[in-house]
Motif scaffolding. Structure first.
Motif, mmCIF file in Angstrom:
data_model
loop_
_atom_site.group_PDB
_atom_site.id
_atom_site.type_symbol
_atom_site.label_atom_id
_atom_site.label_comp_id
_atom_site.label_asym_id
_atom_site.label_seq_id
_atom_site.Cartn_x
_atom_site.Cartn_y
_atom_site.Cartn_z
ATOM 1 N N UNK A 220 0.830 -1.200 0.000
ATOM 2 C CA UNK A 220 0.000 0.000 0.000
ATOM 3 C C UNK A 220 0.863 1.249 0.000
ATOM 4 N N UNK A 221 1.938 1.233 0.795
ATOM 5 C CA UNK A 221 2.856 2.366 0.794
ATOM 6 C C UNK A 221 3.462 2.551 -0.597
ATOM 7 N N UNK A 222 3.799 1.446 -1.252
ATOM 8 C CA UNK A 222 4.379 1.517 -2.594
ATOM 9 C C UNK A 222 3.384 2.099 -3.596
ATOM 10 N N UNK A 223 2.108 1.711 -3.473
ATOM 11 C CA UNK A 223 1.088 2.221 -4.392
ATOM 12 C C UNK A 223 0.947 3.733 -4.242
ATOM 13 N N UNK A 224 1.036 4.223 -3.031
ATOM 14 C CA UNK A 224 0.926 5.660 -2.803
ATOM 15 C C UNK A 224 2.076 6.412 -3.471
ATOM 16 N N UNK A 225 3.274 5.838 -3.410
ATOM 17 C CA UNK A 225 4.438 6.481 -4.005
ATOM 18 C C UNK A 225 4.442 6.361 -5.524
ATOM 19 N N UNK A 226 3.758 5.346 -6.036
ATOM 20 C CA UNK A 226 3.809 5.067 -7.471
ATOM 21 C C UNK A 226 3.183 6.185 -8.297
ATOM 22 N N UNK A 227 2.241 6.916 -7.722
ATOM 23 C CA UNK A 227 1.581 7.984 -8.477
ATOM 24 C C UNK A 227 2.491 9.189 -8.700
ATOM 25 N N UNK A 228 3.619 9.230 -8.007
ATOM 26 C CA UNK A 228 4.565 10.342 -8.131
ATOM 27 C C UNK A 228 5.757 9.886 -8.964
ATOM 28 N N UNK A 229 5.892 10.435 -10.165
ATOM 29 C CA UNK A 229 6.956 10.011 -11.080
ATOM 30 C C UNK A 229 8.358 10.317 -10.574
ATOM 31 N N UNK A 230 8.469 11.115 -9.527
ATOM 32 C CA UNK A 230 9.802 11.411 -8.986
ATOM 33 C C UNK A 230 10.412 10.199 -8.298
ATOM 34 N N UNK A 231 9.602 9.194 -7.970
ATOM 35 C CA UNK A 231 10.092 7.993 -7.298
ATOM 36 C C UNK A 231 10.286 6.879 -8.328
ATOM 37 N N UNK A 232 11.508 6.405 -8.515
ATOM 38 C CA UNK A 232 11.708 5.252 -9.394
ATOM 39 C C UNK A 232 11.474 3.959 -8.605
ATOM 40 N N UNK A 233 11.424 2.838 -9.303
ATOM 41 C CA UNK A 233 11.054 1.571 -8.661
ATOM 42 C C UNK A 233 12.069 1.143 -7.609
ATOM 43 N N UNK A 234 13.341 1.368 -7.874
ATOM 44 C CA UNK A 234 14.362 0.975 -6.903
ATOM 45 C C UNK A 234 14.197 1.763 -5.608
ATOM 46 N N UNK A 236 11.399 3.166 -4.489
ATOM 47 C CA UNK A 236 10.159 2.723 -3.843
ATOM 48 C C UNK A 236 10.392 1.414 -3.101
ATOM 49 N N UNK A 237 11.072 0.472 -3.751
ATOM 50 C CA UNK A 237 11.353 -0.821 -3.123
ATOM 51 C C UNK A 237 12.128 -0.642 -1.826
ATOM 52 N N UNK A 238 13.157 0.220 -1.859
ATOM 53 C CA UNK A 238 13.976 0.429 -0.668
ATOM 54 C C UNK A 238 13.183 1.113 0.440
ATOM 55 N N UNK A 239 12.401 2.131 0.088
ATOM 56 C CA UNK A 239 11.658 2.882 1.098
ATOM 57 C C UNK A 239 10.568 2.043 1.750
ATOM 58 N N UNK A 240 10.003 1.107 0.999
ATOM 59 C CA UNK A 240 8.874 0.320 1.513
ATOM 60 C C UNK A 240 9.303 -0.993 2.161
ATOM 61 N N UNK A 241 10.602 -1.254 2.236
ATOM 62 C CA UNK A 241 11.074 -2.405 2.986
ATOM 63 C C UNK A 241 11.197 -3.687 2.207
ATOM 64 N N UNK A 242 11.179 -3.633 0.878
ATOM 65 C CA UNK A 242 11.394 -4.835 0.078
ATOM 66 C C UNK A 242 12.888 -5.111 -0.046
ATOM 67 N N UNK A 244 14.689 -6.024 -2.558
ATOM 68 C CA UNK A 244 15.267 -5.376 -3.734
ATOM 69 C C UNK A 244 14.136 -5.092 -4.723
ATOM 70 N N UNK A 245 14.485 -4.506 -5.849
ATOM 71 C CA UNK A 245 13.479 -4.130 -6.838
ATOM 72 C C UNK A 245 12.760 -5.354 -7.407
ATOM 73 N N UNK A 246 13.495 -6.446 -7.622
ATOM 74 C CA UNK A 246 12.874 -7.660 -8.178
ATOM 75 C C UNK A 246 11.827 -8.232 -7.224
ATOM 76 N N UNK A 247 12.148 -8.240 -5.934
ATOM 77 C CA UNK A 247 11.192 -8.720 -4.933
ATOM 78 C C UNK A 247 9.939 -7.847 -4.932
ATOM 79 N N UNK A 248 10.132 -6.548 -5.019
ATOM 80 C CA UNK A 248 9.004 -5.617 -5.068
ATOM 81 C C UNK A 248 8.118 -5.879 -6.279
#
Length: 268
Positions: A220-234, A236-242, A244-248
């Motif tokens: 859910x935290x990742x979905x909230x960040x996803x709407x903001x293009x300033x956050x890349x997937x890597x 988002x993955x780090x901030x949300x506790x995944x 790595x990016x592949x796990x996310x």
């Protein structure tokens, strides 16, 4: 007091889908303040972007991206929108929809802010279905039935008969859900409950296993960040506790049925 008919919301609606017993809208909020009003139908409001303050006779809710509200029909409320872009997804249900699936209309009464991460993640799926499968209403019906089935297992308002540690645990998890990434031993220490008992009892009060709720909170935290293009997937993955990016990406695809980048394009 103002009255809003089916499909009428304050703002600029970019897309409306009218089905037999359900109406869905994607609306940009443009009014800085909307005075007391009520709606013809029971409905959900899901904030996709931005912020809004919404109040009713009992409470005031500060809502941001990913927050989910429910209002029963003719439940009066008001809205205040701060500066900036705010976008909401609304889903209205007429009484016939509940009868069609043999569901009680009073499962939710009054106004509520739904805080369980599974319910909010399901609304992200509903929004995706609204954008992708407008010609397949059975998809929307199926997701909504799943939502109400889960609401039946998970009390929206926990009563005084619940143990004090359950109420404390709910506050720890959901009042500021993105302030930290909890572990079982930390929650047990904070609530003064043995970790084994907490883990075993958790589904009885929250409708899901603790591990599933913690995973849903990260998504859910990742979905909230996803709407903001300033956050890349890597990031988002780090901030949300995944890990790595592949796990996310794997966890996201399992939850939403598409990749994070595909959902980001859909939000646009």
């Amino acid at each position: 007091m103002h009255f809003r008919k089916t499909g009428q919301f304050y703002g600029v609606t970019s897309k409306t889908l009218r089905l037999q017993e359900m109406t869905l809208t994607d609306t940009e909020y443009t009014e800085p303040k909307v005075d007391w009003h009520y709606h013809e139908n029971a409905y959900f409001t899901f904030i996709l972007e931005g912020k809004v303050l919404e109040g009713n006779k009992k409470e005031t809710y500060h809502c941001g991206a990913g927050d989910l509200l429910f209002h029963h029909w003719q439940e009066p409320h008001f809205n205040i929108k701060p500066a900036g872009f705010t976008r909401g997804f609304h889903l209205e249900l007429r009484p016939g929809w509940f009868r069609q699936f043999d569901l009680p209309e009073n499962l939710l009464e009054g106004s509520h802010k739904l805080i369980h991460p599974h319910h909010r993640l399901l609304f992200y799926r509903l929004f995706a279905a609204f954008r992708q499968y407008a010609d397949q209403p059975a998809v929307l019906d199926s997701l909504l039935v799943d939502l109400f089935a889960d609401l039946g297992r998970t009390p929206v308002v926990k009563g005084s008969d619940f143990p004090r540690w359950v109420l404390h645990l709910e506050q720890l998890l959901f009042d500021e859900p993105e302030s930290r990434h909890w572990r079982l031993n930390e929650l047990a220490a904070a609530t003064a409950v043995h970790p084994v008992h907490l883990s075993r009892a958790f589904p009885s009060y929250f409708g899901h296993r603790l591990s599933d709720v913690l995973q849903a909170m990260k998504l859910h935290q990742a979905m909230r960040l996803l709407s903001d293009d300033r956050h890349n997937l890597a990031a988002i993955a780090a901030e949300c506790g995944f890990a790595d990016q592949s796990h996310f990406i794997r966890a996201f695809r399992k939850s939403q049925g598409m990749t994070p980048l595909a959902y980001r394009r859909l939000l646009r």
